[in-house]
Design a protein around this motif. Sequence first.
Motif, PDB file in Angstrom:
ATOM      1  N   SER A   1       0.843  -1.206   0.000  1.00 48.80           N
ATOM      2  CA  SER A   1       0.000   0.000   0.000  1.00 48.80           C
ATOM      3  C   SER A   1       0.870   1.244   0.000  1.00 48.80           C
ATOM      4  O   SER A   1       0.764   2.086   0.874  1.00 48.80           O
ATOM      5  CB  SER A   1      -0.925  -0.006   1.219  1.00 48.80           C
ATOM      6  N   LEU A   2       1.718   1.348  -0.991  1.00 44.01           N
ATOM      7  CA  LEU A   2       2.684   2.431  -1.030  1.00 44.01           C
ATOM      8  C   LEU A   2       2.357   3.394  -2.165  1.00 44.01           C
ATOM      9  O   LEU A   2       2.723   3.156  -3.314  1.00 44.01           O
ATOM     10  CB  LEU A   2       4.084   1.840  -1.213  1.00 44.01           C
ATOM     11  N   PRO A   3       1.671   4.496  -1.867  1.00 47.97           N
ATOM     12  CA  PRO A   3       1.406   5.477  -2.918  1.00 47.97           C
ATOM     13  C   PRO A   3       2.682   6.240  -3.271  1.00 47.97           C
ATOM     14  O   PRO A   3       3.673   6.188  -2.536  1.00 47.97           O
ATOM     15  CB  PRO A   3       0.374   6.405  -2.264  1.00 47.97           C
ATOM     16  N   ALA A   4       2.650   6.971  -4.364  1.00 43.28           N
ATOM     17  CA  ALA A   4       3.812   7.747  -4.791  1.00 43.28           C
ATOM     18  C   ALA A   4       4.202   8.787  -3.752  1.00 43.28           C
ATOM     19  O   ALA A   4       5.377   9.083  -3.564  1.00 43.28           O
ATOM     20  CB  ALA A   4       3.531   8.417  -6.130  1.00 43.28           C
ATOM     21  N   TYR A   5       3.212   9.340  -3.055  1.00 41.77           N
ATOM     22  CA  TYR A   5       3.458  10.324  -2.001  1.00 41.77           C
ATOM     23  C   TYR A   5       2.665   9.921  -0.778  1.00 41.77           C
ATOM     24  O   TYR A   5       1.513   9.509  -0.886  1.00 41.77           O
ATOM     25  CB  TYR A   5       3.039  11.732  -2.445  1.00 41.77           C
TER      26      TYR A   5
END
Length: 169
Positions: free
Chosen positions: A157-161
Amino acid sequence: MARLADDPPADSRDGFTAILNAGLPTKRVISQGLLRDEQGRVLLCELTYKQEWDLPGGVVEVGEAPSIGLVRELEEELGITVEVRDLLTVNWLPAWRGWDDACIFLFDLGVVDSSITEGMTLQPTEIKAVHWCDPSEVRSRATDAAIELLEAVDAGSLPAYREAPKQPE
């Protein structure tokens, strides 16, 4: 705000830019690398200046690209040359324990043979030791910010920011 006699005129483009640069806020930028071994463990650094362990990396210098700063930091502190792969996320950290807020650029450094640590030359003023850590070791040894970040990486669950939660003092 003081000006010097040889500063460009304030009403010129260069003068206006200089005045803004002198007064606008700056943000500390940190580059860290996610380096895993063949068993999926994560490399953490045992630091001289704090109890918790952290991902390898460091502060990016003024005018330096985050990826170049990461390569430089790992050469200086661990004595290794890395290939920076994809940017995994930018993680904003709120102010904590007297440190101002900062943005961390987390880069993927790939998978290496665990024996790479045997050839490292650690910078003794900053790095006491390096350790390959499984998730339970990460939870017991790493900084709260690194724990939270690595759990997000593992959960996919790693968004760009992202914005790290405020940590307890």
